[in-house]
Design a protein around this motif. Structure first.
Motif, PDB file in Angstrom:
ATOM      1  N   VAL B 109      48.098  42.114  39.942  1.00  0.00           N
ATOM      2  CA  VAL B 109      47.729  41.067  38.986  1.00  0.00           C
ATOM      3  C   VAL B 109      46.846  40.057  39.690  1.00  0.00           C
ATOM      4  O   VAL B 109      46.998  39.810  40.895  1.00  0.00           O
ATOM      5  CB  VAL B 109      49.006  40.378  38.449  1.00  0.00           C
ATOM      6  N   LYS B 110      45.911  39.496  38.961  1.00  0.00           N
ATOM      7  CA  LYS B 110      45.051  38.456  39.528  1.00  0.00           C
ATOM      8  C   LYS B 110      45.892  37.278  39.993  1.00  0.00           C
ATOM      9  O   LYS B 110      46.797  36.840  39.299  1.00  0.00           O
ATOM     10  CB  LYS B 110      44.036  37.972  38.474  1.00  0.00           C
ATOM     11  N   LYS B 111      45.545  36.756  41.157  1.00  0.00           N
ATOM     12  CA  LYS B 111      46.318  35.662  41.747  1.00  0.00           C
ATOM     13  C   LYS B 111      46.401  34.433  40.848  1.00  0.00           C
ATOM     14  O   LYS B 111      47.424  33.760  40.788  1.00  0.00           O
ATOM     15  CB  LYS B 111      45.683  35.240  43.082  1.00  0.00           C
ATOM     16  N   ASP B 112      45.306  34.111  40.176  1.00  0.00           N
ATOM     17  CA  ASP B 112      45.293  32.860  39.418  1.00  0.00           C
ATOM     18  C   ASP B 112      46.079  32.949  38.120  1.00  0.00           C
ATOM     19  O   ASP B 112      46.143  31.978  37.370  1.00  0.00           O
ATOM     20  CB  ASP B 112      43.854  32.378  39.176  1.00  0.00           C
ATOM     21  N   MET B 113      46.661  34.114  37.842  1.00  0.00           N
ATOM     22  CA  MET B 113      47.489  34.216  36.639  1.00  0.00           C
ATOM     23  C   MET B 113      48.945  33.886  36.937  1.00  0.00           C
ATOM     24  O   MET B 113      49.744  33.725  36.020  1.00  0.00           O
ATOM     25  CB  MET B 113      47.387  35.621  36.056  1.00  0.00           C
ATOM     26  N   LEU B 114      49.297  33.834  38.193  1.00  0.00           N
ATOM     27  CA  LEU B 114      50.686  33.570  38.571  1.00  0.00           C
ATOM     28  C   LEU B 114      50.762  32.301  39.414  1.00  0.00           C
ATOM     29  O   LEU B 114      49.790  31.876  40.008  1.00  0.00           O
ATOM     30  CB  LEU B 114      51.240  34.735  39.402  1.00  0.00           C
TER      31      LEU B 114
END
Lengths: 405, 405, 405, 405, 405
Positions: B109-114
């Motif tokens: 998952v993209k880092k900036d989503m978590l």
């Protein structure tokens, strides 16, 4: 690996592009239609997020990495800076049939609209784009995306300076995904070993201290936590061009050694010989400055060039000690002789004293003792010279064998 | 700390992945469904903002930090640059049951989503990504996210150069959150001391000036304003490889010292001895150039190598002074003698003057006085030599004991 | 300034957190509710834009700046690089009553969701985040936000190298807002002078060339166009550790000076003395290399160490000139004498010529003239020596007084 | 240019701010109302895009650029690094009547919400924000926006090192728009020449190698493709502080020259003189090391300091050649004489041979020839000395006149 | 290529701008209307994505690249850093008829609103904006966009240091698209070869080590995978200014060579000659320090300057060996003679022994043998001198011919 073959087939086919039959307005709208057809005109939040899955559970990424320049090799930091050209291929699952779109076979799409593999370089200390990063990815009608990056790469590299400056170093560039496991993503070479090496050499732009010998590719699987990961290792073999170091360090130090050996034949009033030799020692110290600038303190084994310089430095030091010793002995002999002589002269010329009746006897006795000292000095001198030359020859030949095995 | 054990359990369980029973189309849609299931298909403004809270009020972050390369140790700036691999684990509360999703156990998952923990390094002067930062985080079906970073880290490090180049330095890398208190966030080591040290050594890529001795982990709590914070300290112990410095500085200076001691035995017409000794002094000055390049001005205590060089420099200086003194005395003696002698010679040979009747008496008297001077010179010379050698031996042995305690 | 006191009060109060009575689910939802309560779940375009105004027209910002490491002091560029830890406090007007939210007293919010003061550093040449910038700000329930930054700061600093290497430098770090006037924003110190200095010293991680003496804070108002602005000045006083420079430059040059003075007592066949002295001069030239590496060309006044080296260099030069002069005179004397003597010898021994009848007379006359030259030489020598020693002593004592006033 | 006057008028007017009459709540809401009044609460896509047009077709930008520090002057790269403070003024057409808004006269707005001029620096090689870039722009009620930037600027600068180290350099900083033509955008100085120079000197923080003499502003129009563009040129005149170079290079080389001239008076057994002179030459070589570190290879004309060092080096070389020649002649003379003498001695003392009957005759003949050689040597020596001194004086005076015209 | 002509036509036409007839309010709204007319007021997701297609399937980009400064040439890294000004022209298909919009012919648009070509520089190791990147692109009413970039460019460059410091280097700057094929995008020069070279020279700001000789443009097509790509190559020819290297290395080494040749005429008591020569050797070692700083180890062929220094170093070394040999022979001769002589003297003066009756016979015999040695020495000396001078002349003339062919 089928992608590889597919590409060759596709590339070799002479596509009958019907772009020529297409009016300009048609072409223009066809261009736009491809974007719409592929759904790239909408902000699809998941598109760049989700790994493309077509024909297999695993996403295969193909990479070609060319070393186009060796910018810097830092022995002190044990790092190498290279300019590399990296071409990444992968199937993105975005197809169109080019005949339906005015014969357009390739388009360019912004990178952030598509998923891109997160390929890291394990040894990398610094990865910078050599040139402006291209915002585009080339997309082919059969669903493959191609992206080209020119990188300035500083990677850690275990260097062994033992044979410096006649050394050959092997540096690895290991590509792997940050988080994808082997089951999710594989990284494969696109070109084979041989053509890569050759093409790199052709692209090679610099002619610096290092010569590129070869690039080898090997595939490897490593454990990543409780999974395993696919690694692609580029092994770069480079060879140092030693001429300048030979000229600046090895040759001068050798000249000083030869001069030191030859200085045995300086007829020694003695002291001049010393001054000559100590100046040689000073000169070697000056060359140590160059060595210090050149060679970092690296390994447990001293580099051979260090042994070479230190040994010659020490040899010259020892030969100075020997000269001092021999001079001391000679001086003792000469002193005795001169004392006798002056005594003789003064005895005969000024003071006709009778305290020393067997004058000539004492004289001869002193003469012999003085000659004895002188002889000892000469024997030591010759013996040392022979030993010295043997030591030098043995040392140099052993060194040569170790250096060029 | 339960996460640690949980992971081991989970990792050891051989999950019967039913991915094989899953058709390709199913697999592909299952993949997408996980994203939807976790709510990652929508732009949730709070998701990356709010610290995940599951099972506890505190968020536990687990970290593994491997030192993979020591790039640079800058004694002058008191900083160390390392390449580290940092793996961060934490529970994000995003679960799925892999059997429902075609056996898919991990996604990226993209880092900036978590939400990601804001772990800072207290000593850091410069933190750079060694390679391109991976945009992805690995997410496991039991809710754990794993992220991998390769960092080039320049950290401040209090270095003591007293024993240079035989020194061992201890540098800390302290991880802590920027703003979260101990009640909100804890940082824990994932691997234990021993396995970390060993794995770091295995991963260790460089073979430079420094040898990695060990990495120790310790936990610590510090006060942060009116709260307290959790700190995780990695203590890196490194040892310098001293050979090059021995070869370039210590050995040559020692050779010069030995030569200076031995120069007492140079039969001194005197002046040549001086020239020899002053050349030694000049050579030591040249080596001071190397020392100056190598050693920064750091501590209140002079590094031992500085004391070593300075002391030997001064000793050679003093021994030159002594030589000048002895020569002066000898010259006085010789002068007297020669005056007498020439007087005697000229007196007898050319001018038959009678002003000096007891010629031989005056002669002997002068002779004795001159011999007296010469004798004094010789006594001083020998005494000084003995004292000098004793001083050198005592100095070197004390130095050795301080250097290698 | 009331914030300061408020904080102390708040900090000292032992809040009875009822977090313990709160179930996990409650805690989790309470956490989310705070965000909603504060309106942080919506993209409020004005929130980070508008300066928070509560209780006053002026926004008060409180700052604590700790110098945790002096990384580099560049005398040439007149800049200093420090690692500083900067903590910024301000009231943001976002309150909640923690008892209503499961006892949660602090939360972390993304920086870009709140207004942050635009504090610049006037002297800064380069401001970099020492570590990854934390994306979060700590928010307290009484409306205060706290943010922590670790910065690597390169600031211009007027340095005076006159007393190098015994110098103390004072460098300023001036904080001010870019565009806010004094009426809009004030910058105040949070800790007081004393505790800041002490804490900085405790946090101080490096033990390099510079010693941190003290940090002083002062408040200042400057004109900014037609408004006035609030400035907060941190004055950092640092002291150089001079030992290495003493060892590498001052001591050797002093040794050479002493040797030069003592060289007057070298019985001069003359020429050896010259060779000795010119080698001293050469050695000082080598040390000038070190000085050149160390000292930049900076001020209108020459640094004392430059005067020290140059003066000693010139003194040795002058003493060489004197030696040449004295030798010339001596040689003239000796020449005359030897001409006479050889004439005498040859006259008596080989050729019984009668052209020079009053042989002994001419002899004595020549002898006297030659002795006259020799005497003049000796007088000049002694006079010069006395003057030279006086000059050296006066010079050194004046220098010492100027250096350590 | 009317803005300039307008500002002065506005600034001088003592605005009767009615902020005091305003309750806190009113003030707070007034603050927000300004944003709404100006339309800054909505995301206006065109606002930052469109050049503000009020009262004229041309947008006038006013700039003040203060050089606050000269960080580095790199003669090799022909670049200068300065820290500058740049204040930009322009009318943005966003007005409010402060009396309607609680007396608020200025607000701060995010930079990306307004149009900002794209001012480039033509010579810039590297433009970095010296400190964190302020995200805000100050907005005044009469529609003017003010932004402040502290920049670390590396600009190319044509430097002439001919007179090094007594040189004065002139570097330009040319401001111009990237794409706007003269009809669209003009860049004007805000302060005048004199006040700018003075203020820069007051703000000037460093006291390094360079002294800031003056800053001159000039306006210029250049052709940009088929349009013309407005340029604003800041001409910075700086002067090097030469003392250290005088001390480290010019003085020592001069001392060596003087010593070389004086070495003519060394009574030459000859060989010692040579050793003295060659040591001088060696010392000058050591100083060439310093020169090489200091001076880059730049211009077609050799810098005077290079001519100075090279000429003196060559002069010393030539004088050594002359010494060798003179010694050769002297030796020839002496050799002859000594042959005769020894012949004479041996002739008389040991072997009473009669082959050479007119002994004294041959003797005198040989004596004369030998004296002839010696005389020639002396004449050459004196002539050379005179020529040498004249050459040195002429060279130095010509050099001085060229250096300080 | 028609764009080129079109531009010239358009530029030459004197547009009758009716801006004057336009009221200020009209002008302002006309400005806004252009944006609306072109559709730039809406966030068009595809606009910056899709390559503009007008009049042709291929997008033609026109580039002008001026080298405005050579900042650094790094022979070691084989890289060159230049400041270049790059102007890019292309047709974007956004037209308006200026008469309809108050005579406005050009506007400035944010770069990210339009498609921009992704032009990479193949050799680039580092591409940085020299100044702040302009956010704007100039847009002309006939649909052409112009953007200006000032770049600091570090490019790899194959340098041949064989003729250093009299070398001329040729460096390429190759522009090409990252992903667009020749059918999609062509890169063309805007100005022609001659005017570019001339303008670059006019803009050239630095006067450093390198002189800009010329800039040549050539067009090239290369294969890119299964497509072909359009390349534009700027070939920059630069010439080093060699004066400083001549002064610092070549001249001093030459002086030392001349001194070494002349040292044959030093009347050799022998030992002084040696001391003179070994000091020369030491001086050349010091100059090797400079050479080492200057010259990197690069090519397989040693640079001529290296051969020059090494050869002279070796020549001096050999001439020292010869001196030692000659001295040895002379000493042997002299020794014999002196033994005889002393024997003779002592024989006659003190001991009236009869063991050696034919005293004068033995004497003459010894004399002859000793003279024989001396004669051999002299012959060797003269022969060597002649050979030496011939070698030097041949070497220097061959070197000169190779250096300046």
């Amino acid at each position: 690996m089928y992608l590889h073959w597919l590409l060759l087939v596709l590339a070799s086919v002479g596509w009958v592009s019907n772009a020529e039959n297409c009016s300009f307005a048609d072409y223009s709208s066809a261009y736009k239609n491809i974007f719409e057809h592929l759904g790239l005109d909408k902000n699809n939040i998941l598109m760049p997020d989700i790994r493309p899955l077509y024909w297999s559970h695993t996403t295969d990424v193909y990479v070609d990495l060319y070393v186009t320049s060796i910018i810097d090799v830092n022995e002190k930091d044990q790092s190498i800076t290279t300019q590399v050209k990296m071409i990444t291929f992968q199937l993105n699952g975005l197809f169109w049939w080019f005949e339906d779109f005015c014969g357009i076979q390739t388009i360019a799409v912004k990178k952030d609209m598509l998923w891109t593999p997160d390929i890291l370089i394990k040894e990398s200390i610094k990865t910078e784009f050599g040139t402006k990063q291209s915002p585009y990815v080339q997309l082919n009608f059969w669903g493959m995306s191609v992206s080209v990056d020119i990188l300035a790469l500083t990677t850690a590299c275990k260097m062994d300076l033992y044979r410096f400056p006649f050394d050959t170093q092997i540096c690895n560039i290991t590509l792997h995904s940050a988080v994808y496991t082997k089951e999710e993503l594989t990284i494969n070479p696109f070109s084979n070993n041989k053509s890569l090496s050759q093409e790199s050499k052709e692209l090679f732009q610099a002619q610096g201290e290092w010569e590129l010998l070869s690039i080898d590719i090997s595939d490897y699987t490593s454990n990543f936590l409780w999974n395993s990961q696919d690694l692609l290792i580029y092994q770069i073999t480079i060879k140092r061009r030693p001429l300048l170091y030979v000229m600046n360090i090895i040759l001068p130090v050798f000249v000083f050694l030869v001069l030191d050996v030859m200085s045995f034949f300086i007829d020694a009033s003695g002291t001049e010989k010393l001054s000559f030799k100590v100046t040689l020692l000073l000169s070697v110290s000056v060359l140590l400055l160059i060595l210090n600038d050149t060679l970092p303190s690296t390994s447990d084994k001293l580099p051979l060039i260090g042994i070479y310089c230190s040994a010659i430095f020490s040899l010259i030091g020892i030969s100075i000690l020997e000269t001092i010793l021999v001079n001391l002995l000679k001086a003792k002999g000469a002193e005795k002789r001169s004392v006798e002589t002056t005594a003789a002269i003064t005895g005969q010329d000024n003071v006709e004293d009778l305290q020393s009746p067997p004058d000539s006897v004492r004289d001869q006795d002193g003469m012999q003792r003085s000659l004895c000292w002188t002889r000892v000095a000469r024997i030591i001198d010759v013996t040392f010279l022979v030993l010295y030359i043997i030591t030098v020859i043995v040392f140099l030949s052993v060194l040569k064998r170790t250096w060029f095995p």
